[in-house]
Design a protein around this motif. Structure first.
Motif, PDB file in Angstrom:
ATOM      1  N   LEU A 175       8.988   2.749  16.386  1.00 58.54           N
ATOM      2  CA  LEU A 175       8.936   1.423  15.759  1.00 58.54           C
ATOM      3  C   LEU A 175       9.265   0.339  16.780  1.00 58.54           C
ATOM      4  N   ARG A 176       8.490  -0.732  16.758  1.00 57.83           N
ATOM      5  CA  ARG A 176       8.774  -1.837  17.662  1.00 57.83           C
ATOM      6  C   ARG A 176       9.622  -2.890  16.963  1.00 57.83           C
ATOM      7  N   ALA A 177      10.205  -3.762  17.746  1.00 62.63           N
ATOM      8  CA  ALA A 177      11.124  -4.759  17.200  1.00 62.63           C
ATOM      9  C   ALA A 177      10.394  -5.814  16.378  1.00 62.63           C
ATOM     10  N   ALA A 178       9.086  -5.754  16.363  1.00 62.73           N
ATOM     11  CA  ALA A 178       8.285  -6.819  15.760  1.00 62.73           C
ATOM     12  C   ALA A 178       8.477  -6.968  14.255  1.00 62.73           C
ATOM     13  N   GLY A 179       9.151  -6.019  13.615  1.00 67.72           N
ATOM     14  CA  GLY A 179       9.359  -6.122  12.168  1.00 67.72           C
ATOM     15  C   GLY A 179       8.331  -5.336  11.382  1.00 67.72           C
ATOM     16  N   GLY A 180       8.637  -5.175  10.079  1.00 65.36           N
ATOM     17  CA  GLY A 180       7.730  -4.426   9.224  1.00 65.36           C
ATOM     18  C   GLY A 180       7.854  -2.933   9.421  1.00 65.36           C
ATOM     19  N   GLY A 181       6.830  -2.211   8.915  1.00 70.17           N
ATOM     20  CA  GLY A 181       6.846  -0.764   8.985  1.00 70.17           C
ATOM     21  C   GLY A 181       6.979  -0.187   7.586  1.00 70.17           C
ATOM     22  N   VAL A 182       5.964   0.536   7.127  1.00 67.79           N
ATOM     23  CA  VAL A 182       6.004   1.084   5.772  1.00 67.79           C
ATOM     24  C   VAL A 182       5.685   2.575   5.769  1.00 67.79           C
ATOM     25  N   LEU A 183       6.402   3.276   4.896  1.00 71.50           N
ATOM     26  CA  LEU A 183       6.063   4.669   4.599  1.00 71.50           C
ATOM     27  C   LEU A 183       5.148   4.673   3.383  1.00 71.50           C
ATOM     28  N   VAL A 184       3.992   5.292   3.509  1.00 73.06           N
ATOM     29  CA  VAL A 184       3.080   5.421   2.377  1.00 73.06           C
ATOM     30  C   VAL A 184       2.900   6.899   2.079  1.00 73.06           C
ATOM     31  N   LYS A 185       3.112   7.276   0.824  1.00 71.69           N
ATOM     32  CA  LYS A 185       2.825   8.647   0.406  1.00 71.69           C
ATOM     33  C   LYS A 185       1.744   8.606  -0.661  1.00 71.69           C
ATOM     34  N   ALA A 186       0.741   9.425  -0.499  1.00 70.53           N
ATOM     35  CA  ALA A 186      -0.380   9.436  -1.443  1.00 70.53           C
ATOM     36  C   ALA A 186      -0.763  10.870  -1.759  1.00 70.53           C
ATOM     37  N   ARG A 187      -1.198  11.064  -2.972  1.00 75.86           N
ATOM     38  CA  ARG A 187      -1.647  12.378  -3.424  1.00 75.86           C
ATOM     39  C   ARG A 187      -2.907  12.780  -2.674  1.00 75.86           C
ATOM     40  N   LYS A 188      -2.992  14.059  -2.328  1.00 74.65           N
ATOM     41  CA  LYS A 188      -4.256  14.543  -1.776  1.00 74.65           C
ATOM     42  C   LYS A 188      -5.327  14.422  -2.855  1.00 74.65           C
ATOM     43  N   PRO A 189      -6.520  13.919  -2.502  1.00 80.39           N
ATOM     44  CA  PRO A 189      -7.535  13.659  -3.535  1.00 80.39           C
ATOM     45  C   PRO A 189      -7.851  14.884  -4.388  1.00 80.39           C
ATOM     46  N   GLN A 190      -7.825  16.067  -3.777  1.00 80.71           N
ATOM     47  CA  GLN A 190      -8.236  17.276  -4.497  1.00 80.71           C
ATOM     48  C   GLN A 190      -7.056  18.038  -5.083  1.00 80.71           C
ATOM     49  N   GLN A 191      -5.876  17.416  -5.036  1.00 80.82           N
ATOM     50  CA  GLN A 191      -4.660  18.161  -5.349  1.00 80.82           C
ATOM     51  C   GLN A 191      -4.496  18.464  -6.840  1.00 80.82           C
ATOM     52  N   ASP A 192      -4.033  19.684  -7.115  1.00 77.41           N
ATOM     53  CA  ASP A 192      -3.639  20.059  -8.470  1.00 77.41           C
ATOM     54  C   ASP A 192      -2.245  19.477  -8.707  1.00 77.41           C
ATOM     55  N   THR A 193      -2.157  18.496  -9.608  1.00 77.07           N
ATOM     56  CA  THR A 193      -0.876  17.797  -9.773  1.00 77.07           C
ATOM     57  C   THR A 193       0.194  18.685 -10.400  1.00 77.07           C
ATOM     58  N   ARG A 194      -0.204  19.856 -10.899  1.00 78.29           N
ATOM     59  CA  ARG A 194       0.834  20.732 -11.428  1.00 78.29           C
ATOM     60  C   ARG A 194       1.614  21.379 -10.291  1.00 78.29           C
ATOM     61  N   LEU A 195       1.088  21.326  -9.092  1.00 81.04           N
ATOM     62  CA  LEU A 195       1.653  22.119  -8.018  1.00 81.04           C
ATOM     63  C   LEU A 195       2.415  21.341  -6.968  1.00 81.04           C
TER      64      LEU A 195
END
Lengths: 276, 276
Positions: free
Chosen positions: A202-222
């Motif tokens: 990370l640079r001192a410039a500010g910001g920075g986000v963690l993004v978590k997303a479901r795999k498009p083909q994912q079985d949400t039960r698992l």
């Protein structure tokens, strides 16, 4: 919580969710049985709940016990350290299941899907954690006092694009982006290790986000992307501005505690509208 | 080497290639001038060659010097540590160029493309390193005594798929795969750090390949995947079985030295048929 009185088997990964689901069952009078895995499940998860401690590889005895206990529905809940899934499949029944699942030819999601199919063949009905504890599912909106800036929103869009592209080839669910630069992409190392690496870049410039997303083909039960207080603390330690997940596409271990921790550490946590 | 007598400007990244290109120019009588960047270029690259040491951010003086030297063609060669590209764009001309390039909205490849466009606007013709030193371009075939097994080939196919998916969203060029599991995906940390991480996640089960692939949309004059002896040594230190790149889609710093190092360390290095 579903009103079903069928006995629920909980295959317990790490973190607080397996224990919370078990206690919810006890409170609502639903019969429950936990399978706790050494090195994965938190010991507190099984306190006061009928359970079996076992190794992941001990498949035969585990299945027999689940049948003997009269379990008909199974829920896999809590994060599992992936590399151990294969290493710990040594007994005969486990080996047959491994052959059926097709180890060696699949990514994480393929492995989990194969495991789900194999359990279904054994006569168990798989249910998703969010079907049993609906409040876990991320709801659209901002959880925190701090809100993403326009620059943060641009990083979130880029992170979503990257996380989905990586998810589409069944690798990981997360990425860290700062000012348009993808600092880290998650694979087998897991979110915590990715956050540590991103923090170093990370640079001192500010910001920075963690993004978590479901795999498009994912079985949400698992395997749904999951965040909790620990995720917030690690994101703060890495110096990030915030976290974004998809509403209806991620689990939040305890939304109130996550919001409290994020407010205390001055991060934003935002749940994006589905389909964005 | 092109027979052109136009003066070549070399924007020198790290590693041995900038120096080798400069010496090739001297040997063949082509006028040459190196721009060496503090913290990036190896000092040995400029020995005996007309040059300027500068900071990356010192754009105005650098452009003026290139024009004053009569440089008409520019070649960017050698790896550059990405995060510094933005941090070091402080002078007025640099700031204007940064605005033109559109910092903040692009990934690595977008940044480089913007830089290329800006340099073209300045009247320079950009040429690719492999146009000047054709022998750098990876040729189809196996470079080593050790050959990939069927399991390695399956991992290579998976690595190619992942590296291209990640490249398509302009993130990185590399991935490490072992027995179908993607251990690591490269983003801003670079190949060396990715290899170290993959080494920590590698299981005793054997195998493990580093795959580097060109981003599908990449301008090959600007940033080709590159491997060298150091890559082989780091892959060996990580415990991998081998390395795969695309023929015509990657540069090999010194194919004979790479083959020698890989044979000594018992790795395979394979250059895949283009379009595979």
């Amino acid at each position: 919580m579903s009103a079903g009185k069928d006995k629920l088997g909980i295959l317990a990964g790490g973190g607080p969710l397996p224990g919370r689901l078990a206690r919810r069952c006890l409170e609502t009078g639903r019969p429950v049985f936990i399978v706790a895995f050494t090195g994965q499940t938190e010991p507190s998860s099984v306190e006061g709940v009928p359970h079996l401690w076992t190794r992941m590889g001990s498949v035969g005895p585990t299945l027999e016990r689940l049948h003997a206990e009269g379990v008909t529905e199974l829920c896999m809940i809590g994060p599992v350290h992936r590399p151990t899934i294969r290493e710990l499949l040594p007994d005969l029944r486990g080996a047959r299941m491994a052959a059926r699942i097709g180890l060696g030819a699949r990514g994480d999601d393929g492995l989990l899907r194969g495991l789900g199919e194999a359990l279904a063949d054994e006569g168990f009905r798989l249910v998703g954690a969010h079907d049993l504890m609906e409040e876990l599912l991320a709801k659209p909106g901002l959880l925190t006092r701090r809100a993403p800036t326009d620059a943060d929103r641009a990083d979130i869009d880029r992170g979503l694009l990257v996380a989905r592209a990586v998810g589409a080839v069944d690798v990981g669910q997360g990425a860290v982006v700062q000012q348009g630069v993808v600092l880290a992409v998650e694979a087998a190392e897991g979110t915590d290790a990715m956050l540590e690496r991103a923090g170093a870049l990370l640079r001192a410039a500010g910001g920075g986000v963690l993004v978590k997303a479901r795999k498009p083909q994912q079985d949400t039960r698992l395997d749904m992307p999951t965040i909790g207080v620990v995720t917030v603390e690690r994101a703060a330690a890495a110096g990030l501005a915030g976290i974004a997940v998809e509403a209806d596409g991620a689990l939040i271990e305890d939304a109130a505690a996550v919001a409290e921790a994020a407010d205390r550490l001055d991060l934003f946590v935002v749940c994006l509208e589905p389909g964005r």
